[in-house]
Design a protein around this motif. Structure first.
Motif, PDB file in Angstrom:
ATOM      1  N   LEU A  12     -14.821 -42.239  -9.552  1.00  0.00           N
ATOM      2  CA  LEU A  12     -13.739 -41.253  -9.556  1.00  0.00           C
ATOM      3  C   LEU A  12     -12.961 -41.253 -10.865  1.00  0.00           C
ATOM      4  N   LEU A  13     -12.562 -42.438 -11.348  1.00  0.00           N
ATOM      5  CA  LEU A  13     -11.646 -42.557 -12.479  1.00  0.00           C
ATOM      6  C   LEU A  13     -12.324 -42.888 -13.797  1.00  0.00           C
ATOM      7  N   GLY A  62      -5.104 -38.871   2.092  1.00  0.00           N
ATOM      8  CA  GLY A  62      -5.391 -37.931   1.020  1.00  0.00           C
ATOM      9  C   GLY A  62      -4.801 -36.551   1.210  1.00  0.00           C
ATOM     10  N   ARG A  63      -4.249 -36.251   2.376  1.00  0.00           N
ATOM     11  CA  ARG A  63      -3.604 -34.954   2.565  1.00  0.00           C
ATOM     12  C   ARG A  63      -2.333 -34.873   1.727  1.00  0.00           C
ATOM     13  N   VAL A  64      -1.874 -33.641   1.472  1.00  0.00           N
ATOM     14  CA  VAL A  64      -0.701 -33.430   0.618  1.00  0.00           C
ATOM     15  C   VAL A  64       0.388 -32.705   1.396  1.00  0.00           C
ATOM     16  N   VAL A  65       1.618 -33.199   1.259  1.00  0.00           N
ATOM     17  CA  VAL A  65       2.787 -32.624   1.907  1.00  0.00           C
ATOM     18  C   VAL A  65       3.775 -32.170   0.833  1.00  0.00           C
ATOM     19  N   GLY A 108      -8.022 -39.097  -4.266  1.00  0.00           N
ATOM     20  CA  GLY A 108      -9.327 -39.748  -4.221  1.00  0.00           C
ATOM     21  C   GLY A 108      -9.221 -41.248  -4.060  1.00  0.00           C
ATOM     22  N   CYS A 109      -8.277 -41.868  -4.775  1.00  0.00           N
ATOM     23  CA  CYS A 109      -8.098 -43.321  -4.663  1.00  0.00           C
ATOM     24  C   CYS A 109      -7.750 -43.721  -3.229  1.00  0.00           C
ATOM     25  N   LEU A 110      -6.860 -42.959  -2.585  1.00  0.00           N
ATOM     26  CA  LEU A 110      -6.456 -43.285  -1.222  1.00  0.00           C
ATOM     27  C   LEU A 110      -7.572 -43.019  -0.231  1.00  0.00           C
TER      28      LEU A 110
END
Length: 541
Positions: A29-30, A190-193, A70-72
């Motif tokens: 990923l990184l 990984g969801r966003v709030v 992605g990390c989470l």
């Protein structure tokens, strides 16, 4: 990062290949250069300003929200834990060391973009890796009429992280987190709030209104482990037409109680719209320099201090008045004199108008010689105008005989620093009692009683207690932590619950009433069923 390097960070907790699979996923990923497993880098990440034994298997350095997601997701899939850190300057409370053992550090320092700025409305949206110094330089470059409320910590620390810890700063917006909105948060899966009005596309008030409509979520992500905040909007105050700095001193130790009651009056009536700091004599003396090794050996006693401070003084205070017009400033100074004059032995108010370097200093009580302990007032004007400084960091080296120039690496230099942060009613007798109890406890453990009071609110005071020592002195780590624990025990027994915790005190709180703690744990279980995000940080399992 090679497979051999990954294997070096394996721990008994991961007898399967969980960490190996996670590191492989993060590397994909990184890129290998942002997945750090070098022993020296990991050793630095697991070192604080007090004794720690937590092990950090890996350090991840994402640069975007997508990379944080992605990390989470990789951590959740592999069942390994990550601990977010913005700039790692949480000195005295754990630096960037995780609360629990075997957590990777999610280093957000590369997320250092200033995302949005509005000169008309006075709003600034930043990422967690942005520093106080970066914000100040940006506002200067913009020629902005606004200033940013800084903290006494490092210019290279993170405003976003400080807000999430409910840290305080200077100026009318000193209660930093109360003047923020529009959080962007990545949940453990990984969801966003998006909080407040920022949850709506094209919302005209996304950066202007904190609560939004319906349930407000902002508070869930301060002092918690429910999500990683990757963006936050700060509100800014215009530079005042007249900036005034009031310095005051009380010579009688028993004078603290009436001073506190006078400060409460000024806050409640609105004369003071910014915070005030009150230092005891030990703390005021320590701000001048390092321990006086040429005269004494630790601990410094009150008799020793009397010989070193022949000018005397028991309590030293400073507060700031921000006025739009000189007439308003003069009225504020007169009211300050009316209320503080009877309870102080020295009171001076310095004036500086916007656009001028001239400082007019008005001594209202006392003699000029009694102002000496406050130092050069121009330094205070710079800080209260939003100019970060490293001056206060010198105090972390108070007990170090071989202090290094710059005072910027307390962990590396083995400075001993432990904070305790009880919250006390802004009521004179209780503040005086807390001061007496804490001074006795610190002195009994062989340290100097270095503490201050921050009047940031109208009804409560932050009690800022510093235990400063040299980690190279055998036994001082354990002795200082025992002192810290005794202080928190004594304060909690009297109902003075801490307003901020460090990694060393996350288990110090008493059980909450009713079903509050159970509800918070249920929220943690709902949002992070695998416990991958900052386990043990404020919310237990």
């Amino acid at each position: 990062m090679s497979e051999g390097q990954v294997m070096k960070v394996m721990t008994p907790r991961t007898s399967d290949d969980a960490w190996l699979r996670a590191c492989a996923g993060w590397t994909e990923l990184l890129g290998p250069e942002q997945v750090l497993t070098d022993p020296d880098q990991r050793r630095a990440a697991q070192t604080a300003t007090f004794a720690t034994d937590q092990r950090v298997p890996v350090i991840l350095r994402p640069a975007t929200r997508a990379e944080v997601q992605g990390c989470l997701r990789v951590a959740t899939a592999c069942g390994v834990a990550l601990y977010p850190s913005s700039r790692g300057c949480n000195w005295g409370l754990g630096s960037r060391v995780p609360v629990e053992d075997r957590c990777g550090v999610l280093d957000l320092g590369r997320m250092n973009r200033i995302v949005d700025f509005c000169e008309d409305m006075g709003t600034l949206t930043i990422e967690p890796g942005v520093t106080f110094e970066q914000v100040v330089e940006f506002l200067d470059q913009q020629g902005s009429r606004y200033f940013f409320n800084i903290t006494g910590s490092s210019p290279w620390s993170s405003p976003l992280a400080n807000a999430l810890e409910r840290g305080d700063g200077v100026g009318p917006y000193g209660d930093r987190v109360a003047h923020t909105c529009g959080l962007e948060v990545v949940l453990p899966d990984g969801r966003v709030v998006h909080t407040g009005m920022s949850r709506f596309d094209r919302a005209a008030t996304a950066t202007l209104h904190r609560w939004g409509v319906g349930p407000s979520l902002d508070g869930l992500f301060a002092q918690s482990n429910l999500g990683v905040v990757t963006r936050m909007t700060f509100w800014l105050k215009p530079r005042p037409g007249v900036l005034q700095i009031a310095r005051f001193r009380v010579d009688d130790p028993a004078g603290l109680a009436p001073l506190i009651d006078a400060m409460r009056q000024l806050r409640l009536e609105g004369t003071l719209g910014a915070g005030a700091g009150i230092w005891n004599d030990f703390r005021a003396f320590s701000a001048r320099g390092l321990f006086p090794w040429e005269h004494q050996t630790p601990p410094l006693t009150r008799e020793d201090l009397g010989a070193l401070m022949p000018e005397g003084g028991a309590w030293f205070g400073l507060t700031t008045l921000y006025s739009a017009h000189i007439k308003q400033a003069e009225g504020n100074a007169a009211r300050l004199h009316e209320v503080l004059g009877p309870v102080t032995d020295t009171l001076a108010v310095a004036f500086q108008t916007q656009g001028s370097e001239e400082i007019r200093d008005l001594l209202l009580e006392g003699s000029p010689s009694t102002l000496a302990p406050f130092g050069d007032v121009s330094t205070a004007f710079a800080m209260m105008s939003g100019r970060p400084s490293v001056a206060s960091q010198r105090s972390m080296y108070w007990r170090k005989r071989d202090a290094t120039p710059g005072f910027q690496s307390p962990e590396r230099d083995r400075c001993g620093v432990i904070w305790a942060c009880p919250l006390i009613p802004l009521h004179g007798p209780q503040v005086a009692e807390a001061s007496r109890i804490v001074e006795q406890l610190i002195s009994a453990h062989g340290f100097e009683p270095l503490f201050s009071w921050v009047v940031q609110h109208e009804r409560v005071a932050y009690f800022i207690i510093l235990l400063i020592y040299d980690r190279d002195v055998e036994g001082d780590d354990a002795r200082a932590m025992a002192c810290h624990d005794a202080i928190l025990d004594a304060c909690i027994a009297r109902g003075w619950i801490p307003w901020r915790l460090g990694i060393h005190s996350m288990d110090a709180l008493p059980e909450g009433r009713g079903d509050t703690d159970a509800l918070v744990r249920e929220l943690k279980q709902l949002l992070d069923p695998s416990g991958v995000l900052a386990p043990g940080r404020y919310i237990g399992g």
